[in-house]
Write an enzyme that holds these catalytic residues in place. Sequence first.
Site, PDB file in Angstrom:
ATOM      1  N   LYS A 146       2.703   5.815  -4.472  1.00 51.35           N
ATOM      2  CA  LYS A 146       2.947   4.846  -3.255  1.00 51.35           C
ATOM      3  C   LYS A 146       4.284   4.108  -3.953  1.00 51.35           C
ATOM      4  O   LYS A 146       5.158   3.765  -3.078  1.00 51.35           O
ATOM      5  CB  LYS A 146       2.016   3.983  -3.140  1.00 51.35           C
ATOM      6  CG  LYS A 146       2.196   2.831  -1.966  1.00 51.35           C
ATOM      7  CD  LYS A 146       0.937   1.843  -1.731  1.00 51.35           C
ATOM      8  CE  LYS A 146       1.239   0.857  -0.551  1.00 51.35           C
ATOM      9  NZ  LYS A 146      -0.054   0.183  -0.544  1.00 51.35           N
ATOM     10  N   ASP A 191      -6.266   2.085   4.608  1.00 49.43           N
ATOM     11  CA  ASP A 191      -5.639   1.372   3.541  1.00 49.43           C
ATOM     12  C   ASP A 191      -5.316   2.390   2.478  1.00 49.43           C
ATOM     13  O   ASP A 191      -6.085   2.726   1.605  1.00 49.43           O
ATOM     14  CB  ASP A 191      -6.583   0.141   2.819  1.00 49.43           C
ATOM     15  CG  ASP A 191      -5.730  -0.260   1.624  1.00 49.43           C
ATOM     16  OD1 ASP A 191      -4.578   0.003   1.250  1.00 49.43           O
ATOM     17  OD2 ASP A 191      -6.692  -1.301   0.907  1.00 49.43           O
ATOM     18  N   ASP A 232      -2.370 -11.205  -2.510  1.00 48.51           N
ATOM     19  CA  ASP A 232      -2.806  -9.727  -2.926  1.00 48.51           C
ATOM     20  C   ASP A 232      -2.569  -9.363  -4.414  1.00 48.51           C
ATOM     21  O   ASP A 232      -1.589  -8.973  -4.804  1.00 48.51           O
ATOM     22  CB  ASP A 232      -2.335  -8.934  -1.897  1.00 48.51           C
ATOM     23  CG  ASP A 232      -2.807  -7.398  -1.947  1.00 48.51           C
ATOM     24  OD1 ASP A 232      -3.321  -7.195  -3.289  1.00 48.51           O
ATOM     25  OD2 ASP A 232      -2.653  -6.600  -1.295  1.00 48.51           O
ATOM     26  N   GLU A 267      -0.121  -5.046   5.328  1.00 50.94           N
ATOM     27  CA  GLU A 267      -1.285  -5.219   4.754  1.00 50.94           C
ATOM     28  C   GLU A 267      -1.742  -6.481   5.014  1.00 50.94           C
ATOM     29  O   GLU A 267      -2.991  -6.745   5.428  1.00 50.94           O
ATOM     30  CB  GLU A 267      -1.100  -4.687   3.346  1.00 50.94           C
ATOM     31  CG  GLU A 267      -1.032  -3.116   3.124  1.00 50.94           C
ATOM     32  CD  GLU A 267      -0.733  -2.755   1.603  1.00 50.94           C
ATOM     33  OE1 GLU A 267      -0.470  -3.861   0.623  1.00 50.94           O
ATOM     34  OE2 GLU A 267      -0.283  -1.610   1.389  1.00 50.94           O
TER      35      GLU A 267
HETATM   36  P1  ADP Z   1      -4.686  -1.633  -4.957  1.00 48.10           P
HETATM   37  O1  ADP Z   1      -4.348  -2.231  -3.926  1.00 48.10           O
HETATM   38  O2  ADP Z   1      -3.590  -1.656  -6.065  1.00 48.10           O
HETATM   39  O3  ADP Z   1      -4.836  -0.065  -4.729  1.00 48.10           O
HETATM   40  P2  ADP Z   1      -7.083  -2.523  -5.426  1.00 48.10           P
HETATM   41  O4  ADP Z   1      -7.213  -3.697  -4.571  1.00 48.10           O
HETATM   42  O5  ADP Z   1      -8.231  -1.643  -5.126  1.00 48.10           O
HETATM   43  O6  ADP Z   1      -5.698  -2.018  -5.877  1.00 48.10           O
HETATM   44  O7  ADP Z   1      -7.742  -3.265  -6.860  1.00 48.10           O
HETATM   45  C1  ADP Z   1      -7.823  -2.559  -8.083  1.00 48.10           C
HETATM   46  C2  ADP Z   1      -7.610  -3.266  -9.224  1.00 48.10           C
HETATM   47  O8  ADP Z   1      -8.769  -4.129  -9.144  1.00 48.10           O
HETATM   48  C3  ADP Z   1      -8.110  -2.659 -10.510  1.00 48.10           C
HETATM   49  O9  ADP Z   1      -7.147  -3.018 -11.407  1.00 48.10           O
HETATM   50  C4  ADP Z   1      -9.556  -3.173 -10.680  1.00 48.10           C
HETATM   51  O10 ADP Z   1      -9.895  -2.987 -12.191  1.00 48.10           O
HETATM   52  C5  ADP Z   1      -9.688  -4.413 -10.317  1.00 48.10           C
HETATM   53  N1  ADP Z   1     -10.971  -4.933 -10.056  1.00 48.10           N
HETATM   54  C6  ADP Z   1     -11.970  -4.325  -9.237  1.00 48.10           C
HETATM   55  N2  ADP Z   1     -13.161  -5.126  -9.329  1.00 48.10           N
HETATM   56  C7  ADP Z   1     -12.858  -5.967 -10.088  1.00 48.10           C
HETATM   57  C8  ADP Z   1     -13.799  -6.950 -10.744  1.00 48.10           C
HETATM   58  N3  ADP Z   1     -14.976  -7.253 -10.305  1.00 48.10           N
HETATM   59  N4  ADP Z   1     -13.191  -8.052 -11.372  1.00 48.10           N
HETATM   60  C9  ADP Z   1     -11.980  -7.927 -11.700  1.00 48.10           C
HETATM   61  N5  ADP Z   1     -11.052  -6.976 -11.437  1.00 48.10           N
HETATM   62  C10 ADP Z   1     -11.625  -5.781 -10.556  1.00 48.10           C
HETATM   63 MG    MG Z   2      -4.190  -3.189  -1.942  1.00 48.36          MG
END
Ligand code: ADP
Ligand code: MG
Length: 617
Positions: free
Chosen positions: A83, A21, A204, A182
């Site tokens: 990205k 991913d 998402d 995705e």
């Molecule tokens: P991306 O797909 O954009 O790479 P992710 O799916 O990894 O991102 O999500 C990252 C986001 O999720 C960040 O903004 C992070 O702060 C938030 N996040 C991660 N864990 C939690 C949580 N327990 N509660 C709220 N937000 C969260």
């Molecule tokens: Mg993502």
Amino acid sequence: MSPMFQIDFGRPVRSRVVGIDLGTTNSLVAYMDLTSPKVIPDPGGSLIVPSVVSLSGAGELVAGNEGRQMLLTDPERTVYSVKRLMGKGAADVQDELQLFPFHIASASDAVIQIELGDRTFTPPEISAQILRQLKSNAEAYFGERVTQAVITVPAYFNDAQRQATKDAGRIAGLEVLRLVNEPTAAALAYGLDKRKEGVVAVYDLGGGTFDISILKLHQGIFEVLATNGDTHLGGDDIDNLLLRIALEDTATEWGEDLSTNHEAIQLLRRAVIEAKEQLSTVPVTSIRLEYHGKKYERELTRELFEQLITPIVDRTLAPCRNCIHDAGLNVEQIDEVVLVGGSTRIPLVRQAVEKLFRAKPHTELNPEQVVALGAAVQAAILAGDVTDKLLLDVTPLSLGIETMGGVVSKLIHRNSTIPASATEVFTTAVEGQRNVLIHVVQGERELARDCRSLARFDLKDIDPMPAGMARIEVRFLIDANGILNVTARDIRTGKEQSMEVKPSYGLTDEQVEAMIRESIDLAEEDFKARQVREAQVEADTILAAVERARDNEAWLELDDEERSRIERAVNELLMAYHADDHLLIRAQIDKLNTVTMKLAENMMNTAVRSALKGTKI
Ligand code: ADP
Ligand code: MG
């Protein structure tokens, strides 16, 4: 039966295939354990690799946590959210670029060059560093080399963005067996393909982006019916909101404006993110900062937090409704809802989704991991490790239809895993056209006459429309037995016609191999390489001409501005030269031709003058 789909075309012997991913904020690599997919930790035990790349003092690219650390100390040498730049030209991302601390080198419109220190990198090169990190984590974990991967991309990624992602894989030394959408990966991780039929919504909400996708499951194959979203909506917005509050607090309490202090901001940002993430599981927490001996602490209840973020959560709802509408569905027709992205851990987000879709969303899997887990499932299917799954194999030759001028439009490409499906919309070429001939062909060549004709049928009595106005949707579906079903539908009237074809019928193994060999000789790669080569030859000619012109007095007749325009165009052409993209090279040749017009004219005049000098009148 259908031997054509079981021929081994000399693919490399089986090795471990990982699922990746490659996210905007975070990236993960996963593999299929004996029974279920698992995320691979880095040697320090961390499962997430931040999608941040920095140029170290030693002049090397570093990714992940090391890169993120340098966001604090060297923001100008650090790239995040790359990205967003993949497969884009500088002109496409003007607004985006203003938000980044790193610089973009003067580049052609077609390719972005990111400036880090005294070096420049393209977005695929930056992404490749993240992939290298993931690859090396997997290699350390398995104790063996990893060279093949499945990588996920947003469902809305266009060809250029997908190609850029594949390029990143290649640069990182990974053979990208497949790019998977995705949302499809998320649905696979939940095993929803076992349902065979149904409609799945994938919500998402990540760090910086929000995507909603509606997938249709037909005979175990996912088809993306519609996508929607907001490319600037996610956890970052929540962080910024909390950050603003904390900055106001510290300004009043400390009498010090931290908003221009880069280091303090980054520390405060980490503090608010920590508080935000805690609030997903506890009802109250605090934002805490210690900075140069000063302390700041503010209590934050979930109740207040929810009040604050309600407008942000609400912004995801309209795209959801539009997406359902675009898919031509009512909310009741959606069978399953899957949550993806770290921000869907926020209870308020889950409630909002449940309310809108009137169904409890899937939350059993970790929302940050679910895409990577699905990629690992797909990887295992491709590697042949998962046999109880659908009979998945590949189409040895591309399948498409003949379009204007006898050119083939490929719907399903060679080496696509079956079952497979693809939909494309075509239009009419003739004024008031009533019938459309659908000519299904198989092969790799560009023209229908060089391919194998599989079937012809008419879509009759479509609404007569001006040329180019009708919308005919052609859908290809290959089932697990290799049977191709082609449907053509007049979108306006809903009139449709379909036909079943057995693409493998009547071809021997030798014939298939011969067709592929021929295609490899004449089409795709070689064809592309030839085009690139031809463009390079042309580039050599004009570059040499410009070089020669520098010794000409015509060069001196140009003003500084004109000369520097030429220098710039020469540099851009040199930069494009090895880009493996003949269109880009040609675009730069055209540009150089344009800016050297005056020079050419001057040279012509000089030549005429010197010729005249020598002539006795
Ligand atoms: P991306 O797909 O954009 O790479 P992710 O799916 O990894 O991102 O999500 C990252 C986001 O999720 C960040 O903004 C992070 O702060 C938030 N996040 C991660 N864990 C939690 C949580 N327990 N509660 C709220 N937000 C969260
Ligand atoms: Mg993502």
